[in-house]
Design an enzyme around this catalytic site. Structure first.
Site, mmCIF file in Angstrom:
data_model
loop_
_atom_site.group_PDB
_atom_site.id
_atom_site.type_symbol
_atom_site.label_atom_id
_atom_site.label_comp_id
_atom_site.label_asym_id
_atom_site.label_seq_id
_atom_site.Cartn_x
_atom_site.Cartn_y
_atom_site.Cartn_z
ATOM 1 N N LYS A 1 4.219 2.128 -3.030
ATOM 2 C CA LYS A 1 4.778 3.102 -3.542
ATOM 3 C C LYS A 1 5.771 3.824 -3.569
ATOM 4 O O LYS A 1 6.812 4.167 -3.873
ATOM 5 C CB LYS A 1 3.487 4.225 -2.859
ATOM 6 N N TRP B 1 -9.750 0.153 -5.087
ATOM 7 C CA TRP B 1 -9.780 1.756 -4.370
ATOM 8 C C TRP B 1 -7.781 1.573 -4.999
ATOM 9 O O TRP B 1 -8.373 2.698 -5.700
ATOM 10 C CB TRP B 1 -9.384 1.636 -2.751
ATOM 11 N N SER C 1 0.507 -1.278 0.362
ATOM 12 C CA SER C 1 -0.102 -0.252 0.098
ATOM 13 C C SER C 1 0.992 1.328 -0.262
ATOM 14 O O SER C 1 1.398 1.766 -0.556
ATOM 15 C CB SER C 1 -0.789 0.054 1.179
ATOM 16 N N HIS D 1 -7.371 -6.068 0.501
ATOM 17 C CA HIS D 1 -6.474 -4.709 0.984
ATOM 18 C C HIS D 1 -5.625 -5.588 1.869
ATOM 19 O O HIS D 1 -5.586 -5.095 3.113
ATOM 20 C CB HIS D 1 -6.883 -3.279 1.025
HETATM 21 C C1 GTR Z 1 -5.232 4.010 1.806
HETATM 22 C C2 GTR Z 1 -4.909 5.486 0.826
HETATM 23 C C3 GTR Z 1 -3.970 4.237 -0.482
HETATM 24 C C4 GTR Z 1 -3.351 2.978 0.414
HETATM 25 C C5 GTR Z 1 -4.197 2.772 1.738
HETATM 26 C C6 GTR Z 1 -2.615 2.423 2.447
HETATM 27 O O1 GTR Z 1 -6.226 5.478 2.554
HETATM 28 O O2 GTR Z 1 -5.886 5.838 -0.435
HETATM 29 O O3 GTR Z 1 -3.599 5.344 -0.871
HETATM 30 O O4 GTR Z 1 -2.002 4.167 0.257
HETATM 31 O O5 GTR Z 1 -3.955 4.260 2.735
HETATM 32 O O6 GTR Z 1 -1.805 2.684 3.136
HETATM 33 O O7 GTR Z 1 -2.902 1.616 3.323
#
Ligand code: GTR
Length: 369
Positions: free
Chosen positions: A213, A300, A209, A351
């Site tokens: 990045k 997402w 996540s 996720h």
């Molecule tokens: C979310 C965000 C994502 C992702 C995520 C995370 O809220 O919108 O881009 O990075 O967090 O890091 O779990």
């Protein structure tokens, strides 16, 4: 797979001035630095410093772990800048009964709970160290908030507070929080290069996540990482910004204004005006190994936009004589695709970073590093 207009996406093999990039040598000399420069300027920000001269490592603790299957080592990585001294701990489990040096995984840990795995008696799904060690890899980890807190706090603390020029107004391209965390990955690599148990030429950098990045940006900047893994990284990670049906630039800049540089805010709702898209970040990792994952319930992050990015990054890999991913057919869930340098899977579920994902990373790493 969803259709999209490839012509509307900046071509990997064409420079900004329109020149065709036809060889690996030209890629390395012209296009790759151009891409890195654009991401620094417009997205992640530019690090004010690479390896500080003051960088030092101190062994804090070393002990047997996992009933003797591993040695656990904790190292303090410290540095000094105009704003004072800072440090972060790196924890590493080294398989006990393997010839050294072993290949290593370095996890960028974005979990917020304090890290306490002192005796490692219980396996954690997010970071299944027993399984990693059992496969012959050292498992190293650092936590992002030790580099910079995950808050919009005006960049006064963390490594920003140490290395930004005191009193100077932050320019539009100043490094954000993701860049600070990525800088930490390179400092961890500086340490791994000194550890005789780890083979620094065979390190797989992993992030989930926001950590995903970070892994991509760190892996693009620092060519010492032999393999990079982006797990469910989504917006401004692996997902193509022009194509995504999930999180968009204006969403992420509103929720997490500290992650990227100030210039990135100019592209809220204007993805089409950016001279880069995220496939170019993946391409900047070429010719090294890269593995991207998505999860079926992670709309997402948009699995199709993540996969499309890999497919488009392939051109840079082909310049190096590699086939890349070798397919543009979006795979069924839980069916990993292994190209010769690029890999991908879509996991069933939410996720998250789970043992199944690690199992797949290690299968790919076994072939790559
Ligand atoms: C979310 C965000 C994502 C992702 C995520 C995370 O809220 O919108 O881009 O990075 O967090 O890091 O779990």
């Amino acid at each position: 797979m969803r259709q999209f207009d490839r012509q509307a996406i900046p071509a990997a093999l064409k420079s900004r001035s329109g020149q065709a990039i036809g060889s690996a040598e030209q890629w390395e000399r012209e296009r790759r630095p151009e891409i890195i420069g654009l991401f620094e300027e417009l997205v992640y920000g530019k690090n004010p410093i690479g390896r500080p001269e003051t960088l030092s490592f101190r062994l804090l603790k070393e002990e047997a772990a996992m009933n003797g299957a591993a040695v656990r080592r904790t190292v303090d990585i410290s540095y000094e800048g105009p704003g004072g001294r800072g440090s972060f701990p790196l924890t590493m489990f080294v398989p006990a009964n393997r010839p050294k040096p072993v290949p290593a995984c370095l996890l960028i840990d974005n979990r917020t709970q304090p890290f306490d795995d002192s005796d490692r008696s219980v396996s954690a799904d997010f970071w299944p160290v027993e399984a990693i060690v059992a496969r012959g890899y050292a498992a190293a980890v650092y936590q992002v908030h030790d580099l910079d807190p995950d808050r919009d706090d005006g960049f006064r603390n963390g490594v920003h507070g140490l290395f930004d020029e005191p009193g100077r107004e932050r320019p539009g391209n100043a490094w954000g929080t993701i860049a600070a965390w990525a800088w930490g990955a390179s400092r961890a690599m500086d340490y791994l290069e000194t550890d005789p148990d780890a083979d620094a030429g065979r390190v797989m950098l992993v992030g989930h996540s926001r950590g995903g990045k970070t892994a991509l940006w760190a892996g693009a900047l620092d060519t010492r990482f032999a393999m990079v893994v982006s797990n469910n990284s989504g917006c401004t990670g692996a997902a193509l910004s022009r194509v995504t049906e999930g999180e968009r630039i204006h969403h992420i800049n509103a929720s997490f204004p500290h992650w990227f540089n100030a210039n990135y805010k100019n592209y809220n709702g204007k993805e089409d005006e950016l001279p880069v898209d995220q496939h170019l970040l993946l391409a900047a990792i070429a010719p090294r190994a890269l593995y991207v994952t998505s999860a079926t319930e992670d709309a997402w992050a948009d699995p199709q936009a993540e996969f499309a990015s890999l497919v488009l990054a392939e051109e840079a890999y082909r310049l190096n004589g590699s086939q890349g991913l070798g397919t543009d057919v979006f795979p069924s869930p839980d069916t990993p695709v292994h190209g010769d340098k690029l890999g991908y899977h879509l996991r069933t579920g939410k996720h998250d970073l789970l043992p199944y994902d690690w199992h797949c990373f290690l299968d790919f790493a076994d072939k790559q590093i």
